[in-house]
Design an enzyme around this catalytic site. Structure first.
Site, PDB file in Angstrom:
ATOM      1  N   SER A  85       8.631  13.007 119.309  1.00 22.16           N
ATOM      2  CA  SER A  85       9.515  11.873 119.029  1.00 22.16           C
ATOM      3  C   SER A  85      10.890  12.391 118.634  1.00 22.16           C
ATOM      4  O   SER A  85      10.992  13.413 117.940  1.00 22.16           O
ATOM      5  CB  SER A  85       8.941  11.043 117.873  1.00 22.16           C
ATOM      6  N   GLY A 145      10.861   0.312 109.637  1.00 23.18           N
ATOM      7  CA  GLY A 145      10.640  -0.231 108.299  1.00 23.18           C
ATOM      8  C   GLY A 145      11.564  -1.379 107.950  1.00 23.18           C
ATOM      9  O   GLY A 145      11.654  -1.792 106.800  1.00 23.18           O
ATOM     10  N   LEU A 148      11.367  -5.272 111.918  1.00 26.33           N
ATOM     11  CA  LEU A 148      11.612  -5.626 113.314  1.00 26.33           C
ATOM     12  C   LEU A 148      10.484  -5.107 114.216  1.00 26.33           C
ATOM     13  O   LEU A 148      10.626  -5.023 115.421  1.00 26.33           O
ATOM     14  CB  LEU A 148      12.969  -5.079 113.767  1.00 26.33           C
ATOM     15  N   SER A 151       6.386  -0.809 114.883  1.00 27.38           N
ATOM     16  CA  SER A 151       5.005  -0.393 115.169  1.00 27.38           C
ATOM     17  C   SER A 151       4.457  -1.113 116.399  1.00 27.38           C
ATOM     18  O   SER A 151       3.857  -0.480 117.270  1.00 27.38           O
ATOM     19  CB  SER A 151       4.109  -0.592 113.951  1.00 27.38           C
ATOM     20  N   ASP A 195       3.026  -9.699 115.989  1.00 28.74           N
ATOM     21  CA  ASP A 195       3.945  -8.678 116.502  1.00 28.74           C
ATOM     22  C   ASP A 195       3.606  -8.198 117.912  1.00 28.74           C
ATOM     23  O   ASP A 195       4.468  -8.217 118.792  1.00 28.74           O
ATOM     24  CB  ASP A 195       4.042  -7.508 115.514  1.00 28.74           C
TER      25      ASP A 195
HETATM   26  C1  GLA Z   1       4.595  -8.289 108.937  1.00 28.55           C
HETATM   27  C2  GLA Z   1       3.302  -8.314 109.770  1.00 28.55           C
HETATM   28  C3  GLA Z   1       3.239  -9.566 110.629  1.00 28.55           C
HETATM   29  C4  GLA Z   1       3.481 -10.810 109.778  1.00 28.55           C
HETATM   30  C5  GLA Z   1       4.758 -10.657 108.964  1.00 28.55           C
HETATM   31  C6  GLA Z   1       5.009 -11.802 108.008  1.00 28.55           C
HETATM   32  O1  GLA Z   1       5.697  -8.123 109.763  1.00 28.55           O
HETATM   33  O2  GLA Z   1       3.252  -7.190 110.604  1.00 28.55           O
HETATM   34  O3  GLA Z   1       1.991  -9.628 111.285  1.00 28.55           O
HETATM   35  O4  GLA Z   1       2.380 -11.061 108.945  1.00 28.55           O
HETATM   36  O5  GLA Z   1       4.741  -9.473 108.198  1.00 28.55           O
HETATM   37  O6  GLA Z   1       5.272 -12.984 108.707  1.00 28.55           O
END
Ligand code: GLA
Length: 410
Positions: A85, A145, A148, A151, A195
């Protein structure tokens, strides 16, 4: 570690192709040998409504952004896998027949977990013996972190890349689920489903409406010629954020366990009605009751935001976003003074429709929905308010939407 200087909003940004060309040069520097690598991009996401609802079965409204993970990858003639990376010096190497079975705590746990999932898929589709080793360089332009979803960006991106390289021809949803299983299983983060869905189902100019109770979704247009989505990054990164996030998950579960007794048809906290909470509040620890109150109201706000968009009223969406921030601060306790100041400042800026913290909170970014043309004034106001109080500038960026994980021809 490389320092990245972020362009100010309005300043021309390098194109994705230009950034990937730098990534190509870095790949060539690190991996000697012949053969052009292939290049891929996988976006991050920003969530506009439905804060902390995904793990409570509620609706969410994220959208993918034009910042994310870069991948350069080249097949090898043997079965060795070499992962590096540009953002972290810890490389990982192994043979495809001896894939590490435990995590190391490094960034590579994410793509490694995904690789293990994709090998299982390959096993079901004709075996893994024909798969070649790989040289892979990850990188990107998404702050880690910051809330956004770097991961999900790397996990869904890795699933997409490995699927292509192994010619597995998986459906997009299979990749989303492989990414989710890797993060929950191998990496061990109790993340919700929002996400990877937001990354995997991305469409430019559209918000994703995802109902996390039954995983149904649709897209909702938001005209990018008229409206912009910006973030303001506090640059606060909490080491303990993961633990605090897991604690919110447990508190919500405790709220549901206590309240479901009084509403037997409820399948998750999202289903619980406000009058049920009101009638039985005294049975709950005050902190648990406040978490439930946030969730129940946030569900209603998110439906109200969708209704506003459906009647072509983005201002109505903005109003719900700003209300959500108050609830995240007062009832869910995931804000910090830096986020509150950015929200208080942005709501008064011309052209701003709404703003709130995004992601899990405890630092990271606010998201701001605003009219195009208002970006520079907003950024100046945020810096003027933030710098004297916290001794540094917040990083303000304006995003375009994104079409999701894809190969990019250079
Ligand atoms: C983090 C988690 C998501 C969601 C948000 C809060 O980003 O990865 O799955 O729970 O917090 O909305």
């Amino acid at each position: 570690m490389r320092t990245r200087v972020m362009p100010s909003p309005g300043a021309p940004r390098p194109s994705l192709e230009a950034e990937l060309a730098l990534h190509r040069a870095e790949f060539a520097r690190r991996f000697a040998g012949d053969g052009e690598p292939s290049f891929f991009f996988s976006p991050g996401r920003v969530n506009l409504m439905g804060a902390h609802l995904d793990y409570n079965g509620g609706p969410v409204m994220p959208t993918a952004i034009d910042r994310g993970t870069f991948v350069a990858v080249r097949a090898r003639s043997d079965r060795r896998v070499r992962m590096q990376s540009t953002l972290d010096g810890r490389a990982l190497e192994f043979e495809l027949d001896r894939v590490p079975a435990s995590k190391s705590g490094a960034w590579s746990d994410y793509p490694l977990g995904v690789l293990r999932e994709m090998l299982e898929l390959a096993e079901l589709r004709g075996g893994t013996a024909r798969l070649a080793g790989l040289e892979i360089l990850f990188g990107g332009n998404l702050p880690v972190g910051a809330g956004l979803s770097s991961s999900a960006s790397i996990c869904v991106g890795a699933a997409f890349v490995l699927d292509r390289m192994g010619e597995l021809r998986s459906e997009r949803l299979e990749l989303v689920h492989a990414a989710l299983r890797a993060e929950r299983g191998f990496v061990g983060v109790q993340c919700g489903i929002m996400d990877p869905f937001a990354v995997g189902l991305a469409r430019p100019g559209q918000l994703l409406w995802l109902d996390c109770r039954d995983t149904t979704w649709s897209w909702m247009p938001l005209d990018p010629r008229v409206y912009a989505i910006a973030i303001a990054d506090t640059l606060v990164r909490r080491e303990l954020a993961q633990g605090a996030f897991n604690q919110r998950v447990l508190e919500c579960r405790a709220a549901f366990e206590a309240l479901r007794v009084h509403q037997p048809d409820a399948r998750c906290l999202r289903d619980v009605r406000m009058e049920v909470l009101d009638a039985h509040r005294a049975e709950l620890e005050p902190v648990i009751a406040r978490r439930a109150e946030h969730v129940i109201h946030e569900v209603a706000r998110t439906f109200a935001a969708r209704a506003a968009l459906q009647r072509h009223d983005p201002q109505g969406l903005g109003i719900q976003m700003t209300r959500a921030h108050g609830s995240l601060r007062e009832l869910f306790d995931v804000s910090v003074p830096e986020l509150d100041l950015l929200v208080e400042t942005a709501v008064d800026a011309p052209g701003v429709l709404g703003t709130r913290l995004t992601g899990a909170g405890f630092g990271g970014c606010t998201v701001i929905l605003l009219r195009r043309g208002a970006e520079t004034e907003l950024a100046e106001r945020l810096v003027r308010a933030f710098e004297p109080r916290f001794g540094r500038k917040p990083r303000v960026e304006v995003f375009a939407g994104d079409a999701g994980p894809r190969e990019i021809a250079l």
